[in-house]
Design a protein around this motif. Structure first.
Motif, PDB file in Angstrom:
ATOM      1  N   UNK A 144       0.833  -1.203   0.000  1.00  0.00           N
ATOM      2  CA  UNK A 144       0.000   0.000   0.000  1.00  0.00           C
ATOM      3  C   UNK A 144       0.870   1.255   0.000  1.00  0.00           C
ATOM      4  N   UNK A 145       1.955   1.211   0.759  1.00  0.00           N
ATOM      5  CA  UNK A 145       2.901   2.330   0.763  1.00  0.00           C
ATOM      6  C   UNK A 145       3.520   2.521  -0.621  1.00  0.00           C
ATOM      7  N   UNK A 146       3.950   1.427  -1.233  1.00  0.00           N
ATOM      8  CA  UNK A 146       4.519   1.505  -2.579  1.00  0.00           C
ATOM      9  C   UNK A 146       3.516   2.076  -3.567  1.00  0.00           C
ATOM     10  N   UNK A 147       2.277   1.667  -3.422  1.00  0.00           N
ATOM     11  CA  UNK A 147       1.238   2.097  -4.356  1.00  0.00           C
ATOM     12  C   UNK A 147       0.997   3.603  -4.289  1.00  0.00           C
ATOM     13  N   UNK A 148       1.359   4.209  -3.167  1.00  0.00           N
ATOM     14  CA  UNK A 148       1.197   5.658  -3.024  1.00  0.00           C
ATOM     15  C   UNK A 148       2.298   6.428  -3.750  1.00  0.00           C
ATOM     16  N   UNK A 149       3.432   5.774  -4.020  1.00  0.00           N
ATOM     17  CA  UNK A 149       4.558   6.520  -4.574  1.00  0.00           C
ATOM     18  C   UNK A 149       5.117   5.971  -5.876  1.00  0.00           C
ATOM     19  N   UNK A 150       4.510   4.914  -6.420  1.00  0.00           N
ATOM     20  CA  UNK A 150       4.937   4.431  -7.724  1.00  0.00           C
ATOM     21  C   UNK A 150       3.763   3.739  -8.405  1.00  0.00           C
ATOM     22  N   UNK A 151       3.952   3.413  -9.673  1.00  0.00           N
ATOM     23  CA  UNK A 151       2.924   2.704 -10.438  1.00  0.00           C
ATOM     24  C   UNK A 151       3.095   1.212 -10.150  1.00  0.00           C
ATOM     25  N   UNK A 152       2.116   0.622  -9.477  1.00  0.00           N
ATOM     26  CA  UNK A 152       2.268  -0.737  -8.947  1.00  0.00           C
ATOM     27  C   UNK A 152       1.186  -1.672  -9.460  1.00  0.00           C
ATOM     28  N   UNK A 153       1.615  -2.873  -9.841  1.00  0.00           N
ATOM     29  CA  UNK A 153       0.702  -3.986 -10.115  1.00  0.00           C
ATOM     30  C   UNK A 153       1.105  -5.167  -9.237  1.00  0.00           C
ATOM     31  N   UNK A 154       0.117  -5.874  -8.724  1.00  0.00           N
ATOM     32  CA  UNK A 154       0.338  -7.183  -8.113  1.00  0.00           C
ATOM     33  C   UNK A 154      -0.307  -8.212  -9.032  1.00  0.00           C
ATOM     34  N   UNK A 155       0.507  -9.127  -9.531  1.00  0.00           N
ATOM     35  CA  UNK A 155       0.024 -10.168 -10.440  1.00  0.00           C
ATOM     36  C   UNK A 155      -0.121 -11.469  -9.658  1.00  0.00           C
ATOM     37  N   UNK A 156      -1.319 -12.016  -9.660  1.00  0.00           N
ATOM     38  CA  UNK A 156      -1.588 -13.217  -8.858  1.00  0.00           C
ATOM     39  C   UNK A 156      -2.084 -14.359  -9.723  1.00  0.00           C
ATOM     40  N   UNK A 157      -1.545 -15.522  -9.448  1.00  0.00           N
ATOM     41  CA  UNK A 157      -1.977 -16.717 -10.151  1.00  0.00           C
ATOM     42  C   UNK A 157      -3.282 -17.257  -9.586  1.00  0.00           C
ATOM     43  N   UNK A 158      -4.318 -17.225 -10.399  1.00  0.00           N
ATOM     44  CA  UNK A 158      -5.567 -17.930 -10.103  1.00  0.00           C
ATOM     45  C   UNK A 158      -5.557 -19.251 -10.855  1.00  0.00           C
ATOM     46  N   UNK A 159      -5.249 -19.187 -12.137  1.00  0.00           N
ATOM     47  CA  UNK A 159      -5.135 -20.305 -13.079  1.00  0.00           C
ATOM     48  C   UNK A 159      -6.488 -20.907 -13.448  1.00  0.00           C
ATOM     49  N   UNK A 160      -7.336 -21.179 -12.460  1.00  0.00           N
ATOM     50  CA  UNK A 160      -8.657 -21.763 -12.714  1.00  0.00           C
ATOM     51  C   UNK A 160      -9.539 -21.492 -11.510  1.00  0.00           C
ATOM     52  N   UNK A 196      -4.663 -16.594 -15.583  1.00  0.00           N
ATOM     53  CA  UNK A 196      -5.400 -17.841 -15.771  1.00  0.00           C
ATOM     54  C   UNK A 196      -4.736 -18.643 -16.884  1.00  0.00           C
ATOM     55  N   UNK A 197      -4.998 -19.939 -16.894  1.00  0.00           N
ATOM     56  CA  UNK A 197      -4.410 -20.842 -17.887  1.00  0.00           C
ATOM     57  C   UNK A 197      -5.525 -21.609 -18.580  1.00  0.00           C
ATOM     58  N   UNK A 198      -5.486 -21.623 -19.899  1.00  0.00           N
ATOM     59  CA  UNK A 198      -6.398 -22.451 -20.682  1.00  0.00           C
ATOM     60  C   UNK A 198      -5.649 -23.683 -21.187  1.00  0.00           C
ATOM     61  N   UNK A 199      -6.298 -24.836 -21.011  1.00  0.00           N
ATOM     62  CA  UNK A 199      -5.695 -26.096 -21.432  1.00  0.00           C
ATOM     63  C   UNK A 199      -5.256 -26.970 -20.282  1.00  0.00           C
ATOM     64  N   UNK A 200      -5.665 -26.638 -19.056  1.00  0.00           N
ATOM     65  CA  UNK A 200      -5.271 -27.438 -17.896  1.00  0.00           C
ATOM     66  C   UNK A 200      -5.891 -28.838 -17.960  1.00  0.00           C
ATOM     67  N   UNK A 201      -5.273 -29.817 -17.293  1.00  0.00           N
ATOM     68  CA  UNK A 201      -5.750 -31.201 -17.373  1.00  0.00           C
ATOM     69  C   UNK A 201      -7.231 -31.359 -17.036  1.00  0.00           C
TER      70      UNK A 201
END
Length: 316
Positions: A144-160, A196-201
């Protein structure tokens, strides 16, 4: 279904909201990600919650194109940046902590890694790849502190969104865990990109679209859609040999992507629509090596349908 508008929505010459268009809109110039390997691991590799990692994940923790782990972060940054400059001579940079789980360490350690990249000339922000089960409160506060002073993305794996699949691929968390993590991040207005991933088992066409549809309704600001790559040395090879995995065909994948784009809200930023795997590691699908052919096929399918991102998102 009734489209949201009779005229196609366009982002430059594209019919979907591209990362490149967004970056040029925000920074008024080209911005590219510099992929880094800070030496992390994952809680489903080291035994904290599981062992072996996700069955699709390579030995480099999905950071096969990141900097060399043996090098310090500044050396990695300079090396990858200079290679990218061969393609884009004039650009700014986002430091992309890509390999493994990049919030899986004490805050003091994270601060050391992130801040050194923010200090590099031309860096305008950070993108941090992580798991939803690796965001304790003190890490959220620092983000949250970083987000106040730079352009921030958090990338999270959901996959499915299918927990049966998550168990099969040793994801070691469920969909609710992801939803809870999004809520924690969005309380601080932190941008979230869902992977997300397409083609999972054992996933059917409709199961994949259910994942895309679910993401379209989440409070996430970006999406990365990956084609499943089967790579040598991954636990998924055994699943493939056991008949649990079928490679998607190129045309099938293109139609899945366009079906998904039609469901996504127009403001959601599309960070990626396919993926890469090192040629020497790739078992299949082999057609995925022709990345531009796939991307051109997506553009052509959108045009042939007279479609665009968000065309039917209110009906999703």
């Amino acid at each position: 279904m009734k489209p949201i508008t009779d005229a196609p929505l366009l982002w430059g010459d594209k019919r979907f909201h591209t990362w490149n268009t967004e970056m040029r809109g925000v920074f008024d110039e080209k911005v590219f990600k510099v992929m880094l390997d800070a030496g992390f691991t994952c809680p489903n590799r080291d035994g904290t919650i599981a062992r072996g990692g996700c069955t699709f994940c390579s030995a480099r923790g999905s950071g096969d194109f990141a900097g060399k782990r043996r090098d310090d972060l500044v050396t990695q940054f300079n090396d990858i940046r200079d290679k990218q400059h061969l393609k884009w001579p004039h650009a700014k940079y986002i430091g992309y902590f890509q390999a493994y789980t990049n919030t899986y360490a004490p805050v003091e350690e994270l601060r050391e890694y992130y801040e050194v990249i923010l200090e590099q000339p031309g860096v305008v922000g950070l993108s941090i790849a992580t798991r939803p089960d690796c965001l304790p409160d003190d890490v959220i506060e620092y983000l949250a502190e970083l987000n106040e002073r730079t352009y921030l993305w958090v990338e999270m794996g959901l996959q499915t969104v299918h927990d049966s699949t998550s168990e099969l691929i040793n994801r070691a968390h469920d969909t609710q865990c992801f939803i809870d993590a999004v809520e924690k991040l969005r309380k601080h207005n932190i941008r979230v990109c869902a992977h997300i991933i397409y083609g999972l088992p054992q996933e059917t066409h409709e199961m994949m679209l259910e994942t895309g549809r679910a993401v379209s309704k989440m409070d996430v600001q970006g999406i990365k859609i990956h084609l499943l790559h089967l790579m040598k040395g991954t636990p998924m090879v055994r699943q493939y040999e056991a008949g649990l995995l079928r490679f998607l065909e190129q045309d099938e994948y293109i139609k899945l992507i366009v079906d998904t784009l039609e469901m996504l809200p127009p403001e959601m930023i599309v960070h990626r629509l396919t993926g890469d795997a090192p040629r020497k590691l790739l078992i299949g699908p082999i057609w995925s090596m022709k990345k531009w052919e796939v991307l051109n096929g997506i553009d052509a399918e959108l045009k042939s349908r007279d479609s665009w991102q968000g065309k039917y998102w209110r009906n999703a």
